[in-house]
Motif scaffolding. Structure first.
Motif, PDB file in Angstrom:
ATOM      1  N   THR A  42       0.800  -1.235   0.000  1.00 25.40           N
ATOM      2  CA  THR A  42       0.000   0.000   0.000  1.00 25.40           C
ATOM      3  C   THR A  42       0.829   1.279   0.000  1.00 25.40           C
ATOM      4  O   THR A  42       0.493   2.229  -0.711  1.00 25.40           O
ATOM      5  CB  THR A  42      -0.980  -0.012   1.183  1.00 25.40           C
ATOM      6  OG1 THR A  42      -1.838  -1.150   1.080  1.00 25.40           O
ATOM      7  CG2 THR A  42      -1.817   1.253   1.232  1.00 25.40           C
ATOM      8  N   ASP A  70       8.180  -3.117  10.865  1.00 22.18           N
ATOM      9  CA  ASP A  70       8.384  -4.551  10.917  1.00 22.18           C
ATOM     10  C   ASP A  70       9.204  -4.988   9.706  1.00 22.18           C
ATOM     11  O   ASP A  70       9.450  -4.213   8.781  1.00 22.18           O
ATOM     12  CB  ASP A  70       7.059  -5.305  10.973  1.00 22.18           C
ATOM     13  CG  ASP A  70       6.297  -5.232   9.669  1.00 22.18           C
ATOM     14  OD1 ASP A  70       6.279  -4.164   9.039  1.00 22.18           O
ATOM     15  OD2 ASP A  70       5.710  -6.247   9.258  1.00 22.18           O
ATOM     16  N   ARG A  72      10.386  -8.753   7.359  1.00 25.60           N
ATOM     17  CA  ARG A  72      10.398 -10.208   7.173  1.00 25.60           C
ATOM     18  C   ARG A  72      11.822 -10.669   7.397  1.00 25.60           C
ATOM     19  O   ARG A  72      12.784  -9.902   7.211  1.00 25.60           O
ATOM     20  CB  ARG A  72       9.934 -10.546   5.759  1.00 25.60           C
ATOM     21  CG  ARG A  72       8.457 -10.196   5.479  1.00 25.60           C
ATOM     22  CD  ARG A  72       8.262  -8.735   5.083  1.00 25.60           C
ATOM     23  NE  ARG A  72       6.879  -8.374   4.857  1.00 25.60           N
ATOM     24  CZ  ARG A  72       6.240  -8.499   3.698  1.00 25.60           C
ATOM     25  NH1 ARG A  72       6.851  -9.053   2.694  1.00 25.60           N
ATOM     26  NH2 ARG A  72       4.984  -8.109   3.575  1.00 25.60           N
ATOM     27  N   ALA A 161       1.688  -3.910  11.261  1.00 24.99           N
ATOM     28  CA  ALA A 161       3.112  -4.257  11.366  1.00 24.99           C
ATOM     29  C   ALA A 161       3.188  -5.774  11.237  1.00 24.99           C
ATOM     30  O   ALA A 161       2.582  -6.326  10.315  1.00 24.99           O
ATOM     31  CB  ALA A 161       3.707  -3.716  12.653  1.00 24.99           C
ATOM     32  N   LYS A 212     -10.262  -5.494   2.335  1.00 24.36           N
ATOM     33  CA  LYS A 212     -10.102  -5.056   3.734  1.00 24.36           C
ATOM     34  C   LYS A 212     -11.379  -4.429   4.295  1.00 24.36           C
ATOM     35  O   LYS A 212     -11.420  -4.042   5.475  1.00 24.36           O
ATOM     36  CB  LYS A 212      -8.940  -4.066   3.825  1.00 24.36           C
ATOM     37  CG  LYS A 212      -7.680  -4.697   3.261  1.00 24.36           C
ATOM     38  CD  LYS A 212      -6.429  -4.008   3.569  1.00 24.36           C
ATOM     39  CE  LYS A 212      -5.256  -4.735   2.953  1.00 24.36           C
ATOM     40  NZ  LYS A 212      -4.037  -3.924   2.945  1.00 24.36           N
TER      41      LYS A 212
HETATM   42  C1  6PG Z   1       4.151  -6.279   6.174  1.00 31.08           C
HETATM   43  C2  6PG Z   1       3.522  -5.008   6.620  1.00 31.08           C
HETATM   44  C3  6PG Z   1       2.096  -5.309   6.970  1.00 31.08           C
HETATM   45  C4  6PG Z   1       1.296  -4.597   5.915  1.00 31.08           C
HETATM   46  C5  6PG Z   1      -0.080  -5.173   5.823  1.00 31.08           C
HETATM   47  C6  6PG Z   1      -0.827  -4.588   4.618  1.00 31.08           C
HETATM   48  O1  6PG Z   1       5.301  -6.546   6.517  1.00 31.08           O
HETATM   49  O2  6PG Z   1       3.478  -6.978   5.396  1.00 31.08           O
HETATM   50  O3  6PG Z   1       4.150  -4.306   7.525  1.00 31.08           O
HETATM   51  O4  6PG Z   1       1.671  -4.915   8.229  1.00 31.08           O
HETATM   52  O5  6PG Z   1       1.241  -3.210   6.218  1.00 31.08           O
HETATM   53  O6  6PG Z   1       0.040  -6.581   5.646  1.00 31.08           O
HETATM   54  O7  6PG Z   1      -0.105  -4.967   3.473  1.00 31.08           O
HETATM   55  P1  6PG Z   1      -0.520  -4.378   2.025  1.00 31.08           P
HETATM   56  O8  6PG Z   1      -0.223  -2.926   2.061  1.00 31.08           O
HETATM   57  O9  6PG Z   1       0.356  -5.123   1.076  1.00 31.08           O
HETATM   58  O10 6PG Z   1      -1.985  -4.671   1.859  1.00 31.08           O
END
Ligand code: 6PG
Length: 255
Positions: A42, A70, A72, A161, A212
């Motif tokens: 987003t 956050d 991965r 997050a 959403k």
């Molecule tokens: C992550 C993000 C997570 C993300 C939401 C929405 O590491 O994926 O920090 O919190 O903001 O999952 O993800 P989209 O913007 O791809 O819908």
């Protein structure tokens, strides 16, 4: 504050104007702007807009200190990396622009604090990230950072997050940053905690898309179910909370 926008351009423009307004004020008042970026997809449009000709000269990027809400547990160049997404859409376009300018300042940003992933010792990555934040803010024992601006997304399951439904991380009260096993993803994630998020001066959710809509209704209009919908835990104690959405995500809110 909840604002619903008819299209991405208007939503991203409001977010960019607010980012600059808050950042310029932070630099004027405290000499620096401590900002936490969101991952996912987003924020891409917002990051590109901030790096565009319309906004890139409105911020003193050398006084901006970037953190990530956050990450991965992957390498910085992995397509799943939140750092990589910000690098591609915000940092690199700004560096490319600056490198074409007559000025030759080497330092473009205050600093960028990346979670040091990947690691088999994710807990150590979280501890190191927490220590970097403690040092940056010169925090005392049990004190939480006061970021100027935290950008968040929301997943269709209500996570924000990497604070996922029914996760142990939701109830952490004595840490700034943690590593957390996410069963539904079968992986470990790194994330700031709610005490760190809720101590910020400004927190902004960007939420778009039909997928959403039902969750956003539950989060904003439903009963209190903070374990099931972790985004409900975001309540800045002494700060401003913005929910910026598009019409698709907000379609059930009037119901
Ligand atoms: C992550 C993000 C997570 C993300 C939401 C929405 O590491 O994926 O920090 O919190 O903001 O999952 O993800 P989209 O913007 O791809 O819908």
């Amino acid at each position: 504050m909840l604002k619903v926008y008819p299209n991405d351009a208007e939503l991203n423009r409001f977010a960019a104007e607010k980012f600059v307004e808050i950042g310029v004020r932070a630099i004027a008042e405290r000499g620096r702007f401590a900002v936490v970026l969101a991952g996912g997809s987003t924020p891409k449009g917002l990051y590109r807009l901030l790096a565009s000709a319309e906004f890139r000269d409105r911020m003193d990027w050398t006084r901006c200190f970037f953190f990530f809400g956050d990450e991965r547990n992957v390498a910085a160049d992995d397509e799943e990396s939140n750092f990589r997404m910000a690098e591609e859409n915000l940092f690199a376009p700004l560096v490319n622009y600056r490198s074409q300018q007559p000025r030759t300042e080497k330092v473009l940003f205050g600093d960028i604090y990346r979670w040091q992933t990947p690691s088999e010792r994710a807990e150590q990555v979280a501890a190191d990230y927490e220590n970097a934040i403690v040092t940056f803010f010169n925090l005392s024992e049990n004190e939480f950072p006061r970021f100027d601006f935290i950008l968040l997304g929301m997943g269709a399951d209500g996570h924000t997050a990497s604070l996922f439904p029914f996760s142990d991380a939701l109830n952490v009260t004595d840490k700034i940053a943690v590593a957390v096993w996410v069963e539904k993803l079968g992986t470990t994630r790194l994330t700031l905690t709610f005490p760190a998020i809720n101590n910020a001066r400004n927190v902004m959710f960007l939420v778009k898309g039909d997928d959403k809509a039902e969750t956003l209704r539950a989060v904003l209009r439903g009963g209190s179910e903070p374990e099931k919908f972790p985004s409900q835990n975001v309540k800045p104690e002494n700060g401003e909370l913005f929910w910026l959405t598009d019409g698709s995500a907000a379609k059930f809110l009037d119901a």
